[in-house]
Design an enzyme around this catalytic site. Structure first.
Site, PDB file in Angstrom:
ATOM      1  N   GLY A  96       7.111   4.153   4.019  1.00  0.00           N
ATOM      2  CA  GLY A  96       7.515   5.343   4.756  1.00  0.00           C
ATOM      3  C   GLY A  96       8.923   5.198   5.273  1.00  0.00           C
ATOM      4  N   GLY A  97       9.294   6.151   6.137  1.00  0.00           N
ATOM      5  CA  GLY A  97      10.652   6.156   6.648  1.00  0.00           C
ATOM      6  C   GLY A  97      10.972   4.974   7.525  1.00  0.00           C
ATOM      7  CG  PHE A  98      10.058   4.666  11.025  1.00  0.00           C
ATOM      8  CD1 PHE A  98      11.415   4.844  11.121  1.00  0.00           C
ATOM      9  CD2 PHE A  98       9.224   5.615  11.584  1.00  0.00           C
ATOM     10  CE1 PHE A  98      11.945   5.930  11.775  1.00  0.00           C
ATOM     11  CE2 PHE A  98       9.755   6.712  12.249  1.00  0.00           C
ATOM     12  CZ  PHE A  98      11.122   6.863  12.336  1.00  0.00           C
ATOM     13  N   GLY A  99       9.446   1.746   7.191  1.00  0.00           N
ATOM     14  CA  GLY A  99       9.087   0.446   6.652  1.00  0.00           C
ATOM     15  C   GLY A  99       7.963   0.533   5.636  1.00  0.00           C
ATOM     16  CE  LYS A 143       4.676   2.299  10.977  1.00  0.00           C
ATOM     17  NZ  LYS A 143       4.394   3.412  11.923  1.00  0.00           N
ATOM     18  CG  ASP A 153       5.501  12.427  11.759  1.00  0.00           C
ATOM     19  OD1 ASP A 153       5.770  13.487  11.158  1.00  0.00           O
ATOM     20  OD2 ASP A 153       5.737  11.301  11.295  1.00  0.00           O
ATOM     21  CB  VAL A 184       1.706   0.169   4.865  1.00  0.00           C
ATOM     22  CG1 VAL A 184       0.304  -0.222   5.323  1.00  0.00           C
ATOM     23  CG2 VAL A 184       2.365   1.092   5.884  1.00  0.00           C
ATOM     24  CG  LEU A 191      -1.975  -1.078   1.321  1.00  0.00           C
ATOM     25  CD1 LEU A 191      -2.690  -1.001   2.661  1.00  0.00           C
ATOM     26  CD2 LEU A 191      -2.969  -0.950   0.172  1.00  0.00           C
ATOM     27  N   GLY A 192       2.010   1.184   0.565  1.00  0.00           N
ATOM     28  CA  GLY A 192       2.854   2.370   0.635  1.00  0.00           C
ATOM     29  C   GLY A 192       4.129   2.078   1.381  1.00  0.00           C
TER      30      GLY A 192
END
Length: 856
Positions: A541-544, A560, A657, A546, A538-539
């Protein structure tokens, strides 16, 4: 008989109604051509405060005052004609021919009080008005030559015996204002009593209480974090002192949430009391008071001594400082320390090998004759004091952490108190070489004893832990059933999290109850996501990444999966598990469970089909699916979700955030705030914290957080303001915008030029009402003001979004210039004349940052 009863009941009803005040035609305002007679009342817009004539206690005299409207116990917070009451009900409050507020006794035709403002010659008096604000502030307004509404006078600048939230307390020498408190003479007599509480700026700013002309209590000097003599006043306390240029020093305190009624009162007996209204008990509850004991009496123990009230039971509460002895032993024996102490045997402490004795948890001495250097740290401060034989002691407050710097005394050290339950600060006393040697020997003996005790305690704890572990292992091995294994998984999770959590977070978690989330098996997650196939991604980000998944029961989930090399470690993972599991709100993403197995750390959420808000507002094609009505609904729902985090949840959460990609949309396009990895829990009375590890997203960080590591609910408000402007404009804040370095500056420029509607996203078309959009832009600019104290709370934001109320003028936002460097809050932006916004400016004493910024 029945007719007589009916007539009697009617008479009683009419008699009762005659005691009720008649309500003023206008809700919260007195116009020039109107008057407020005795019996009339105006009420603030949120129904919190009332203004009218009242009679205190058992008195028969009438006063114009402000009191809480919704509190069953009538509580006056301000009195106009406190020294000139009116006998009878012939009083009237109105605006006279000069445009001033006046209280007049119509029976004698004598004015007993006036606001006494001198207006510019061309002022149109007919446009003057007085308004009772929701804060409890009565303001007198006029229009300047540009037809701006300007505050000419306000009750907050003329307090009586009460400080309310958002009211200044201090001194403005330029304006000739002294925001001090004067007690009532008696509970039923609001005339000026004998007690005065005020701030004084000679030397270093301090607060004093007087009885007549005699000083009776000192709150101590401001050290950058709180008043030295008020141990309750830590960084997370409700006070906030603001230093302002141009001979102005002011203090303000704030309470989170409009539903909390709070006040600080100087009562008739000379006590400062902090009170909040307990709705359930229908009474005022105290949360702080001073003075507390004999050691709070000003100069109780004389010079070069300290006072500790907890030593009074066995011995005298006064103790000479190291290297000093009582000036008169007979006085000391009779428990009279007023003459204080002097150096032992006249010892020489001038360039003769002398040094300093450290005293901890101290209310530091009176600073009236002391000097301060705001850039000097501990070592340099010590060197300066040691070189000057007149220096008797020094104290420091960490400059890099926001403290006031180095304070040096060159005279007697008076009014020192030792706290045994925390609070206070370190104080260094100049002592002779012989006394220094004695302290050194004693310190070595104590250090050896502490090491032995520490070894014994650690050994005992280790044995206990080992015994508990072995006992638990044998029990679980014996059971061996599926239910036991599931409990084991939960215990493993809790143990893993607990090993990384800091003590403050652990305390918050223990207070709020155990974490209760589902623990998913790794095989279940692999099966649901088709082994994390790219088709289900799905996407990222900076931490992994999804992934979308589907459980065996058909339920769709979002997983996630944290990267093993990610900056989000166990602490951030623990945050999301413990925080979201306890939060229940329609505008927060729902956590279903987690998986921690074989080095994997995964969070399992409800699946939201429309992904992130950023995929709509920053895409011209998909953005057209969001007309203005839907965008406004999204703005309002995000605000409500953030308000829940700040005020209404069991835990007070600072998200840290908030951004477009962290707001997910469900099937009906309702927003849900997600990604709580950076969130922090605050205590019940905590309003601010600091960190050396700044994490978040550039463009959404508030100036005080990005530059100095300070974060609070107002940091989230700043992020919300940026997000609000992005939703309206369809532009990213981080992108360059013509004459400005970011979207905030771009919108600010158009706002100042009165062309704000030109920034609205073109794909919205004509689906919006101009007034509603302008109000939202206005609110967004209020949220992104450079100074955190200027920004509204989320409760105020929700109120402003839902109501067409008068909004204050926004000050310049943070981060709008082309050049990087000093953060905007380092210099004052307040104009010389007060406006309806009543801007508070502040001056930082620290231009350096020691934070580690981690972009995402």
């Amino acid at each position: 008989m029945k007719q007589t009863m009916y007539l009697h009941a009617l008479y009683l009803a009419l008699s009762f109604l005659s005691f009720l005040p008649s309500f003023y035609p206008s809700t919260d305002t007195i116009a020039f051509n109107q008057s407020l007679k005795d019996g009339d009342v105006i009420i603030s817009s949120g129904n919190t405060f009332s203004l009218g004539f009242f009679t205190p206690g058992n008195s028969h005299r009438r006063y114009v005052g402000i009191w809480y409207n919704a509190v069953s116990e009538q509580t006056a917070v301000w009195v106009a004609n406190r020294n000139n009451p009116i006998n009878g009900t012939s009083g009237v409050l109105f605006l006279d021919d000069t445009g001033n507020l006046v209280v007049r006794d119509e029976r004698s035709n004598v004015s007993v009080w006036t606001s006494g403002v001198s207006f510019p010659a061309k002022t149109m008096v007919k446009k003057h008005s007085a308004q009772l604000l929701e804060t409890g502030n009565l303001v007198l307004l006029f229009q300047d030559d540009k037809e701006n509404r300007v505050v000419a006078w306000q009750s907050f600048h003329h307090p009586t015996n009460t400080i309310l939230p958002y009211m200044k307390f201090g001194i403005d020498k330029n304006a000739g204002l002294d925001w001090g408190l004067r007690s009532w003479k008696a509970p039923d007599d609001p005339s000026e009593g004998q007690y005065l509480y005020r701030l004084e700026t000679k030397g270093i700013p301090q607060e004093f209480m007087y009885r007549g002309s005699e000083r009776i209590w000192r709150a101590g000097p401001w050290n950058g974090f709180g008043w030295s003599g008020v141990p309750e006043m830590k960084t997370q306390f409700i006070f906030n002192l603001t230093y302002v240029k141009n001979n102005k020093v002011s203090e303000m305190y704030a309470i989170d949430g409009p539903s909390v009624l709070s006040r600080i009162v100087l009562n008739e007996s000379g006590k400062m009391e902090g009170l909040t209204w307990d709705v359930g008990e229908s009474r005022w509850e105290g949360f702080w008071f001073a003075p507390k004991d004999q050691c709070d009496d000003y100069e109780h123990c004389g010079a070069f001594s300290k006072c500790n009230p907890y030593e009074a039971a066995e011995d005298f509460e006064c103790t000479c400082l190291p290297g000093f002895k009582p000036r008169e032993e007979r006085d000391w024996d009779s428990r009279d320390g007023l003459r204080g102490c002097g150096r032992k045997n006249g010892e020489n402490a001038c360039r003769n090998g002398e040094g300093f004795a450290k005293l901890t948890r101290m209310k530091i001495p009176d600073t009236e004759m002391a000097t301060v250097n705001m850039s000097m740290e501990l070592k340099e401060c010590e060197e300066v004091c040691l070189k000057n034989c007149s220096c008797t002691g020094f104290a420091t407050a960490n400059v890099s952490a926001g403290g006031i710097g180095c304070i040096i005394w060159y005279d007697d050290l008076i009014d020192m108190k030792e706290f045994t339950d925390g609070g206070g600060q370190d104080m260094y006393i100049r002592i002779s070489a012989s006394e220094l040697a004695k302290l050194s020997n004693k310190s070595e003996e104590n250090s050896h004893e502490r090491r032995l005790v520490a070894i014994a305690v650690v050994s005992l704890v280790a044995i206990m832990i080992l015994g508990l572990y072995l006992g638990y292992y044998l029990v679980m091995k014996k059971k061996g059933d599926k239910k036991g294994l599931q409990r084991n998984s939960m215990l493993s999770l809790n143990n893993s999290l607990a090993s990384y959590q800091d003590s403050s977070m652990a305390e918050e978690m223990n207070e709020s109850g155990p974490t209760d989330v589902l623990i998913f098996d790794l095989d279940t997650i692999i099966s649901a996501t088709a082994n994390f196939s790219l088709e289900n991604k799905l996407g990222e980000g900076g931490f992994g990444r999804v992934f979308k998944g589907q459980l065996s029961n058909g339920q769709e989930i979002a997983v996630k999966r944290l990267s093993r090399n990610s900056g989000q470690g166990a602490e951030e993972f623990k945050n999301e598990v413990t925080l979201i599991a306890k939060l229940q709100h329609r505008n927060l993403v729902k956590l279903l469970g987690c998986c921690i197995q074989q080095g994997e750390k995964m969070l399992v959420y409800e699946y939201l089909p429309n992904k992130g808000l950023d995929t709509f507002i920053f895409d011209s094609t998909r953005g057209s699916m969001l007309d203005w009505k839907k965008r406004f609904e999204i703005i309002l729902e995000i605000a409500r979700g953030l308000l829940y985090l700040h005020q209404d949840s069991r835990l007070r959460i600072i998200h840290r955030d908030l951004k477009a990609s962290n707001v997910l949309l469900d099937a009906c396009m309702h927003p849900k705030i997600s990604d709580f990895g950076m969130a922090r829990i605050f205590g019940g009375d905590q309003i601010e914290a600091s960190t050396k590890r700044v994490v978040g997203t550039y463009g959404y960080m508030s100036p005080e957080y990005a530059m100095e590591g300070y974060f609070s609910m107002k940091s989230d408000v700043y992020s919300f303001g940026v997000l609000l402007l992005e939703i309206i404009t369809g532009r990213k804040n981080s992108q360059y915008h013509e004459s400005s370095m970011n979207l905030v500056g771009y919108v600010w420029d158009f706002w100042r030029e009165e062309k704000a509607l030109e920034v609205v996203d073109p794909v919205v078309g004509n689906s919006y009402e101009a007034g509603e959009v302008l109000r939202c832009i206005h609110i967004g600019l209020l949220c992104v003001q450079a100074h955190q104290n200027d920004r509204p709370a989320m409760s105020d934001v929700v109120f402003m979004l839902c109501n067409e109320t008068t909004l204050s003028s926004p000050n310049p936002p943070g981060f709008i210039g082309r050049q990087s460097g000093n953060y905007a809050a380092h210099s004052s932006t307040a104009p010389n004349t007060s406006t309806a916004a009543d801007i508070i400016s502040c001056m930082s004493v620290n231009d350096m940052s020691i934070t580690i910024v981690e972009g995402r």
